[in-house]
Write a protein that holds these residues in place. Structure first.
Motif, PDB file in Angstrom:
ATOM      1  N   VAL A  59      48.866  38.502  34.935  1.00 40.98           N
ATOM      2  CA  VAL A  59      48.096  37.483  35.647  1.00 40.98           C
ATOM      3  C   VAL A  59      46.782  37.265  34.916  1.00 40.98           C
ATOM      4  O   VAL A  59      46.127  38.217  34.514  1.00 40.98           O
ATOM      5  N   ARG A  60      46.415  36.012  34.765  1.00 39.47           N
ATOM      6  CA  ARG A  60      45.109  35.656  34.211  1.00 39.47           C
ATOM      7  C   ARG A  60      44.332  34.950  35.312  1.00 39.47           C
ATOM      8  O   ARG A  60      44.840  34.031  35.953  1.00 39.47           O
ATOM      9  N   ILE A  61      43.092  35.393  35.515  1.00 41.64           N
ATOM     10  CA  ILE A  61      42.188  34.738  36.452  1.00 41.64           C
ATOM     11  C   ILE A  61      41.058  34.169  35.620  1.00 41.64           C
ATOM     12  O   ILE A  61      40.388  34.908  34.880  1.00 41.64           O
ATOM     13  N   GLU A  62      40.891  32.854  35.692  1.00 42.68           N
ATOM     14  CA  GLU A  62      39.862  32.222  34.875  1.00 42.68           C
ATOM     15  C   GLU A  62      39.137  31.148  35.659  1.00 42.68           C
ATOM     16  O   GLU A  62      39.644  30.636  36.650  1.00 42.68           O
ATOM     17  N   ILE A  72      44.325  30.933  38.972  1.00 42.21           N
ATOM     18  CA  ILE A  72      45.114  32.162  38.913  1.00 42.21           C
ATOM     19  C   ILE A  72      46.501  31.779  38.414  1.00 42.21           C
ATOM     20  O   ILE A  72      47.199  30.986  39.048  1.00 42.21           O
ATOM     21  N   GLY A  74      50.183  33.215  36.086  1.00 33.61           N
ATOM     22  CA  GLY A  74      50.896  34.373  35.575  1.00 33.61           C
ATOM     23  C   GLY A  74      52.374  34.321  35.847  1.00 33.61           C
ATOM     24  O   GLY A  74      52.888  33.380  36.442  1.00 33.61           O
ATOM     25  N   ARG A  79      52.296  38.038  39.596  1.00 30.40           N
ATOM     26  CA  ARG A  79      51.729  37.271  40.712  1.00 30.40           C
ATOM     27  C   ARG A  79      52.105  37.903  42.045  1.00 30.40           C
ATOM     28  O   ARG A  79      51.315  37.917  42.984  1.00 30.40           O
ATOM     29  N   ASP A 101      39.564  43.704  38.852  1.00 31.40           N
ATOM     30  CA  ASP A 101      39.008  43.408  37.533  1.00 31.40           C
ATOM     31  C   ASP A 101      39.781  44.169  36.467  1.00 31.40           C
ATOM     32  O   ASP A 101      40.332  45.239  36.697  1.00 31.40           O
ATOM     33  N   TYR A 102      39.825  43.576  35.303  1.00 24.28           N
ATOM     34  CA  TYR A 102      40.608  44.099  34.200  1.00 24.28           C
ATOM     35  C   TYR A 102      40.036  45.407  33.664  1.00 24.28           C
ATOM     36  O   TYR A 102      38.820  45.593  33.603  1.00 24.28           O
ATOM     37  N   LEU A 109      46.873  42.629  35.450  1.00 18.50           N
ATOM     38  CA  LEU A 109      45.816  41.701  35.035  1.00 18.50           C
ATOM     39  C   LEU A 109      45.681  41.719  33.514  1.00 18.50           C
ATOM     40  O   LEU A 109      45.735  42.777  32.898  1.00 18.50           O
ATOM     41  N   SER A 113      40.333  38.270  32.027  1.00 17.23           N
ATOM     42  CA  SER A 113      40.345  37.730  33.386  1.00 17.23           C
ATOM     43  C   SER A 113      38.978  37.902  34.041  1.00 17.23           C
ATOM     44  O   SER A 113      38.297  38.901  33.834  1.00 17.23           O
TER      45      SER A 113
END
Length: 128
Positions: A59-62, A72, A74, A79, A101-102, A109, A113
């Motif tokens: 998953v990438r959160i940007e 969000i 992925g 997910r 957090d990564y 994650l 991210s």
């Protein structure tokens, strides 16, 4: 839902009702959807969260700065893990929050991210 991007720590603070968190969990699990936030004063408020499908891994959160939207994305398995975390905090019967957090070898994650803090619908962690 209230979304605030913290310029000092670089994390996004998410405060929402149980229903909003459940809706976010569903959108994340499905990999599609947009959850809007309540307009707030100040330059650090975000407009909402968008969920997207990608092939992954993870998953990438940007932050989409031009739209002021947290994105969000992925693969389905990653997910699903994040969606379960969202459901857990939505269903918490007492105050709590979780930090997502990564770190190296994070189970879902991906590096880069944006860290997020998700607050329980019941507020902060009780002191008694």
């Amino acid at each position: 839902m209230r979304l605030v991007s913290d310029p000092v720590f670089g994390e996004v603070d998410i405060t929402a009702s149980a229903e909003e968190l459940a809706g976010l969990a569903y959108a994340v699990a499905e990999g599609e959807g947009f959850i809007g936030s309540v307009p707030a004063q100040g330059g650090d408020a975000l407009a909402g969260i968008e969920a997207r499908k990608t092939s992954g891994p993870g998953v990438r959160i940007e932050l989409d700065a031009s739209r002021r939207v947290l994105v969000i994305s992925g693969d389905p398995g990653a997910r699903a893990v994040l969606a379960d975390n969202l459901k857990g905090i939505a269903g918490a019967e007492a105050g709590a929050h979780i930090h997502i957090d990564y770190f190296p070898e994070h189970p879902y994650l991906v590096e880069g991210s944006v860290p997020i803090v998700i607050n329980s619908p019941h507020g902060a962690i009780p002191t008694r």
